[in-house]
Enzyme design. Structure first.
Site, mmCIF file in Angstrom:
data_model
loop_
_atom_site.group_PDB
_atom_site.id
_atom_site.type_symbol
_atom_site.label_atom_id
_atom_site.label_comp_id
_atom_site.label_asym_id
_atom_site.label_seq_id
_atom_site.Cartn_x
_atom_site.Cartn_y
_atom_site.Cartn_z
ATOM 1 N N TYR A 132 0.800 -1.224 0.000
ATOM 2 C CA TYR A 132 0.000 0.000 0.000
ATOM 3 C C TYR A 132 0.837 1.281 0.000
ATOM 4 O O TYR A 132 0.349 2.352 0.311
ATOM 5 C CB TYR A 132 -0.943 0.016 1.219
ATOM 6 C CG TYR A 132 -1.997 -1.082 1.226
ATOM 7 C CD1 TYR A 132 -2.156 -1.937 0.150
ATOM 8 C CD2 TYR A 132 -2.842 -1.245 2.311
ATOM 9 C CE1 TYR A 132 -3.111 -2.946 0.170
ATOM 10 C CE2 TYR A 132 -3.811 -2.245 2.331
ATOM 11 C CZ TYR A 132 -3.936 -3.099 1.250
ATOM 12 O OH TYR A 132 -4.892 -4.087 1.275
ATOM 13 N N LYS A 179 3.143 -15.145 2.713
ATOM 14 C CA LYS A 179 2.981 -16.000 1.529
ATOM 15 C C LYS A 179 4.372 -16.202 0.946
ATOM 16 O O LYS A 179 4.612 -15.955 -0.242
ATOM 17 C CB LYS A 179 2.009 -15.305 0.557
ATOM 18 C CG LYS A 179 1.531 -16.154 -0.603
ATOM 19 C CD LYS A 179 0.655 -17.319 -0.210
ATOM 20 C CE LYS A 179 0.347 -18.187 -1.421
ATOM 21 N NZ LYS A 179 -0.258 -19.479 -1.052
ATOM 22 N N ASP A 212 -3.362 -18.211 2.877
ATOM 23 C CA ASP A 212 -4.540 -18.987 2.460
ATOM 24 C C ASP A 212 -4.916 -20.005 3.551
ATOM 25 O O ASP A 212 -6.091 -20.158 3.903
ATOM 26 C CB ASP A 212 -4.312 -19.682 1.096
ATOM 27 C CG ASP A 212 -2.912 -20.275 0.950
ATOM 28 O OD1 ASP A 212 -2.057 -20.029 1.824
ATOM 29 O OD2 ASP A 212 -2.678 -20.995 -0.040
ATOM 30 N N ASP A 236 -5.130 -6.371 6.314
ATOM 31 C CA ASP A 236 -6.348 -5.679 5.926
ATOM 32 C C ASP A 236 -7.478 -6.697 5.698
ATOM 33 O O ASP A 236 -8.601 -6.562 6.208
ATOM 34 C CB ASP A 236 -6.037 -4.919 4.615
ATOM 35 C CG ASP A 236 -7.130 -3.970 4.219
ATOM 36 O OD1 ASP A 236 -8.071 -3.772 5.012
ATOM 37 O OD2 ASP A 236 -7.053 -3.416 3.106
ATOM 38 N N ASP A 240 -10.850 -8.107 8.450
ATOM 39 C CA ASP A 240 -12.289 -8.077 8.126
ATOM 40 C C ASP A 240 -12.898 -9.442 8.429
ATOM 41 O O ASP A 240 -14.039 -9.555 8.886
ATOM 42 C CB ASP A 240 -12.518 -7.722 6.648
ATOM 43 C CG ASP A 240 -12.727 -6.221 6.453
ATOM 44 O OD1 ASP A 240 -12.238 -5.448 7.307
ATOM 45 O OD2 ASP A 240 -13.367 -5.828 5.461
#
Ligand code: ATP
Length: 342
Positions: A132, A179, A212, A236, A240
């Site tokens: 970001y 990852k 994942d 992020d 959620d």
């Protein structure tokens, strides 16, 4: 008096922030509120910047910030956000995004298996680098040959300091989520810093999951997690997910922190939710629980505990907004928490 800057923003931001400020005001904690009512989409439309340099100075000179939400239909929210939230995060070096998830009431869990519903974890999201940072660009834009690149930035300094914060918050365990099998360069740097951090923190259970697998494990058994530390983008998304496991976006709180300076911007995880703005139905608990985090951040630990206790009692009694099964308005739900505080 300790000055807290209040930035209500857009949409439901002012509605929910108002309830958080009323509560803090009622508690007589020696806080003075500096309301920055001009940091919003109207200012962005008028001037091209959502926050003036003068307002930024007011923020900088405050003890911490209580933030609502920004974003509005028809506005370039990426550019607008860069001048407000991202500006604060980067220029005040708020490198930790602390996002706790806690299941206040069993009935709020979407999971079938009762034994695995318990959620009480913190996502520690790296907040100053990663995907970001806005490094990248477009070549041959708006043609069939367009190329778009967004670079992911990872630094030894940035990763080490967020890992230090994660370990400082661990009650039982820390789980690194990355990852590194598919994104090897940044991934290897995270892994190197992780090995150093694990060595420095004996006695804390440490584990590693690819993002994942972490998403699957969080749904299968959220009670297995204490602190999860991860990059900006994975944090992020996973926060959620944990918010939803704990009752939905309306209750999720967060803090953007610099643990060295002690400065923080505290905000509900939800955005400005234009679809429900002005209806008086927004859940104020995300903002109120962000105010509890603020209290904790500035050393008012007992006040933070009292606010959480009052939220728990109000939710258990069903005195809450429709998104979590109640029938109260934003105002009434805020008043219900204040009533629990006596
Ligand atoms: P933004 O672009 O500013 O993030 P958004 O509408 O895309 O805004 P959110 O604001 O996070 O995203 O909201 C997603 C949905 O969740 C909203 O449409 C709304 O229905 C619901 N929601 C969000 N916050 C609350 C809240 N405090 N109370 C009740 N519902 C909420």
């Amino acid at each position: 008096m300790t000055v807290i800057a209040v930035v209500p923003g857009d949409g439901i931001g002012p509605e929910v922030t108002d309830e958080a400020v009323r509560l803090l005001d009622d508690m007589r904690l020696g806080l003075e509120f500096d309301h920055l009512d001009e940091v919003n989409a109207t200012t962005f439309r008028r001037t091209g910047a959502g926050m003036s340099p003068q307002d930024f100075e007011r923020i900088r000179s405050s003890k911490s910030v209580l933030f609502g939400a920004i974003g509005a239909p028809g506005v370039n929210n990426s550019e607008y956000g860069r001048g407000v939230l991202i500006k604060m995060r980067f220029e005040l070096d708020l490198y930790v995004n602390h996002r706790p998830a806690f299941l206040w009431e069993d009935r709020l869990s979407p999971l079938r298996d009762e034994r695995r519903r318990n959620v009480d974890c913190v996502i520690v999201r790296e907040n100053s680098e990663g995907l970001y940072v806005g490094v990248g660009g477009r070549v041959r834009a708006d043609t069939p040959h367009e190329i778009a690149i967004d670079e992911e930035v990872t630094t030894y300094h940035g990763v080490s300091r967020v890992l230090d914060y994660a370990f400082s918050k661990a009650r039982k365990s820390v789980c690194l989520v990355d990852k590194s099998n598919a994104v090897p360069n940044g991934g290897n740097l995270w892994q190197r810093c992780w090995r150093d951090a694990v060595e420095k923190n004996p006695g804390i259970d440490c584990s590693h999951l690819y993002v994942d697998a972490a998403a699957m494990r969080l749904i299968a058994d959220p009670s297995a997690f204490d602190v999860i530390v991860t990059s900006n983008s994975y944090g992020d998304i996973l926060s959620d997910l944990t918010a939803q496991l704990a009752g939905g976006l309306g209750m999720a709180a967060s803090a953007n922190l610099n643990p060295e300076t002690g400065f923080g911007v505290y905000e509900p995880v939800h955005g400005s939710a234009p679809d429900i703005a002005g209806r008086g139905t927004a859940n104020p608990l995300g903002a109120i629980l962000s105010a509890a985090l603020l209290c904790e951040g500035i050393g008012l630990t007992e006040a933070a505990l009292a606010i959480r206790g009052a939220v728990s009692a109000a939710v258990s009694a069903g005195r809450c907004t429709p998104d979590i099964g109640g029938s109260l308005s934003t105002r009434e739900a805020g008043a219900a928490v204040r009533a629990e505080l006596g």
